[in-house]
Design a protein around this motif. Sequence first.
Motif, PDB file in Angstrom:
ATOM      1  N   THR A  74       0.710  -1.043   0.059  1.00 27.85           N
ATOM      2  CA  THR A  74       0.126   0.058  -0.063  1.00 27.85           C
ATOM      3  C   THR A  74       0.820   1.360  -0.062  1.00 27.85           C
ATOM      4  N   LEU A  75       0.395   2.475  -0.188  1.00 25.80           N
ATOM      5  CA  LEU A  75       0.924   3.728   0.018  1.00 25.80           C
ATOM      6  C   LEU A  75      -0.091   4.684   0.617  1.00 25.80           C
ATOM      7  N   SER A  76       0.126   5.697   0.729  1.00 30.06           N
ATOM      8  CA  SER A  76      -0.635   6.850   1.557  1.00 30.06           C
ATOM      9  C   SER A  76      -1.710   7.257   0.450  1.00 30.06           C
ATOM     10  N   ALA A  77      -3.053   7.170   1.023  1.00 25.37           N
ATOM     11  CA  ALA A  77      -4.148   7.709   0.133  1.00 25.37           C
ATOM     12  C   ALA A  77      -4.012   9.368  -0.229  1.00 25.37           C
ATOM     13  N   ALA A  78      -3.413   9.988   0.871  1.00 24.68           N
ATOM     14  CA  ALA A  78      -3.063  11.229   0.833  1.00 24.68           C
ATOM     15  C   ALA A  78      -2.324  11.899  -0.356  1.00 24.68           C
ATOM     16  N   LEU A  79      -1.447  10.670  -0.962  1.00 18.97           N
ATOM     17  CA  LEU A  79      -0.711  11.125  -2.075  1.00 18.97           C
ATOM     18  C   LEU A  79      -1.523  11.800  -3.250  1.00 18.97           C
ATOM     19  N   GLN A 201     -11.018   1.001   1.881  1.00 20.16           N
ATOM     20  CA  GLN A 201      -9.860   1.424   2.640  1.00 20.16           C
ATOM     21  C   GLN A 201      -9.834   0.430   3.992  1.00 20.16           C
ATOM     22  N   ASP A 207      -7.067   0.175   6.907  1.00 20.43           N
ATOM     23  CA  ASP A 207      -6.354   1.340   6.997  1.00 20.43           C
ATOM     24  C   ASP A 207      -7.144   2.468   6.409  1.00 20.43           C
ATOM     25  N   GLY A 209      -6.477   5.205   5.732  1.00 21.13           N
ATOM     26  CA  GLY A 209      -5.641   6.213   5.019  1.00 21.13           C
ATOM     27  C   GLY A 209      -4.794   5.637   3.994  1.00 21.13           C
ATOM     28  N   ALA A 210      -4.972   4.447   3.601  1.00 19.49           N
ATOM     29  CA  ALA A 210      -4.160   3.845   2.796  1.00 19.49           C
ATOM     30  C   ALA A 210      -4.796   3.503   1.175  1.00 19.49           C
TER      31      ALA A 210
END
Length: 855
Positions: A74-79, A201, A207, A209-210
């Motif tokens: 995963t990576l941060s969804a905020a990206l 998510q 998560d 935020g992922a």
Amino acid sequence: MLKATLRSFLAHKGRLLLSALAVLLSVAFVTGSLIFSDTVSRTFDRLFASTAADVTVSPKEGLDEAVPSGRTATLSAALAERVRQVDGVAAARAEVDVAGLTVVDEENEPVGPTTGAPTLGTAWNPTERSPVELTSGHAPRGDGQALLDSETADRKDVRIGDTLTVIAPPGSFEVRVVGIATFTTTNPGAALVFLDTPAAQTKLLGDPGAATSISVDAAEGVGDERLKQRVAAALGPHTYDLRTADEQAKSDVEQLGGFLDVIKYVMVGFAGVAVLVGVFLIVNTFSMLIAQRTRELGLLRALGADRRQVRRSVLTEALLLGLVGSTLGLAMGIGLAAGLIELMGLLGMNIDADEMVIGWVTPVTAYVVGLGVTFVAAYPPARRAAGVSPMAALSDAEVAGVGRPLRVRAVAGAVVGAAGAAALAGCAVSERTSSAASLLGLGVVLTLIATVIAGPLLVRPVIRVLGAAFPALFGSVGRMSQRNALRNPRRTGATAAALMVGLALVGGMSVASESMTASFDQQIDRTLGADFVIQNTNFLPFPKQVTDEVRGTEGVGLVVRGRFTPVAVRLPDGDRVETTAAGYDPRLDEVANITYVRGDSAAALADGRLAMDRDFARDHGVRVGSTVPVEFPGGRRAELTVGALTDQDAAEGFGTQGGLYFGLATLERYAPGGQDSALYVNAAPGTSDDDLRANLERTLDPYPQVQVRDLADYKQLVHDQIAVLLYLVYALLGLAIIIAVLGVVNTLALSVVERTREIGLLRAIGLARRQLRRMIRLESVVIAVFGAVLGLALGLVWGVCTHEVLALQGMTALAIPWLTIVAVVVGSAVVGVVAALLPALRASRMNVLAAIAHE
């Protein structure tokens, strides 16, 4: 000469048709595999190209997972918000795509596919490039709502308003189906469950935020490559994997390539067998036709035709045969590809047969294969035909025996056979798997060639033994049938060779598969000490709640968890080896029996330690106490100390290459978030195995993808997997039998023509129709059994040598499937009887006087 050639071809069209069938089968398999793979590739090329975002941002690719670990990168969804600020970005979305889910309906029946295709959970982010569109209901809102793809809904009779249970990595949850999404492109066979993004998510990734990737749409006028460079500059170098639409589509196609290659190679294998045995059939047919046309060829020479013209005439007939066979084979290949496409539809992969791809390579390949096979097979008989002298027109001479004497065959067969035997001997004594496998392949090819060359030399001694009982059982009819089979060793050898090739492959593969089964049984008996093993049906990891519920089951005394992770190990000799390592709980010795050369389980599973296979360690200069750098997924690195060396075989299942394993504490530190792939369970004192099994099955009833297996179940699982190899063996056997029957029918039909006068004389002196039919049937049986004996003898040698290669991988048990061998010999006799039915019937219906007057 051209007119004479065409007239001759049409005069023998019935006999040549049988040979054309061999060409047809080989061409059909080749063209069918090409058309099918091209069609599927084109379909998925379009799918991936049309659905890929202009730029996709995904977590940095790490190590390949040969065995699933249960982790979702995963990576941060905020990206997505950062990416939206980049110049040239029109839109950016956080995507969630999780494979390996299990979805069940209200009756606890699986909703997803059972053919190996995945069940995917994904966030509902509809765009112009989405492969699906909402066709009924409404989009999901909140945690308890979901969409289902229409094909899965139809297949499992799911309707809007139904409740489904989704078993995801973080845990199980219920959803109500509020809409149906229909594929606008090809469905690759997967089942899709769509949630809204926040729910996906939380429920699928655990998560809020992922995300699993960020999809980026380019603004008008901005190229994909330029946008990729701008996004990479904004996010920082070497932080994420960025792909343009073309790169993403290419990556997706490559992942699918393995599946397509398996189908293609299997079909090409069938084509290879068809081509090989077809060559023998065509050689035999032309040799006999030329022998029967001795006077015709002699007259052509007497009228002025030179050797080159006669040879060209025979080769023209062969090319006409190849042309007919190739054309029919191409048509049959198209039908075969259409059948495969329909089969894929039954398995859930919907490919439009109307979009079948027939590129220029396919017909070119069809005619190259068909014409090439017939030309190569007909060339030796054509050379013999060119040697017919004009004087042959004045006699009853035949050229069937013209050519190199059998002593030349003996020398050639001995030389090639000696080379093949040396290669197989080298395979048996080799200590490296790669070299042993190479020598095995070389030995198989050379010994097959040697047997084909020397086959006629074996006809007289072997058939005398096989037909020894015929005179006693069938009297003079039995004696004549035996002598007929001995009359022309070349012809008998070539006829039997078609069956020999197929049965040699069957014999070798049967020994290999039987030995694998016996070896795995031995390894399971020796190493598995648990009362029960809990595993997913498709070997995928399962959620943590399964482990928790198993531990809480009444009667459970001990639970040892097993997990897998991809790793890369930097070894002292400089090699970097990517493999799969396993992690186990500390009480491993109570559920498994591991042979240690140095150290023990306590040392292997201690914090910061690992175990390694002795042979792997020796090859790379590793000893107990050596420190090796280990790279885990996500770029995490550790310096682990070798605490133990094992004498474990690859078949034991405690790892793949290198046999690496360590404690779960070590695995959790460097590769957190994984899921258990197996639970080894022992009963508590006072609990019987039957009671514990019943309790475990009740506990796991909500999880239909998870199975409880004891020792016998585990063995059966392995047997079922190896059975797939046996199905391939039986398919090859069926193909070999079909073509061998054509060969025997052809030989006997031509032999009846050749012996027309002889048959008439036998009938004139009192041979009954029934006796004549029996004589031809017995001749056919002894030829078929001769081919079976040669093929099985050769196959047994190949199988034993294959076992030596398998032994280097720990599969040391040698098992010979005697029942299969006996069944094949008996079946060959039946094949001989069936092949002789039509020729025998035709011979028995001959007019006696006309047969005697035949020239």
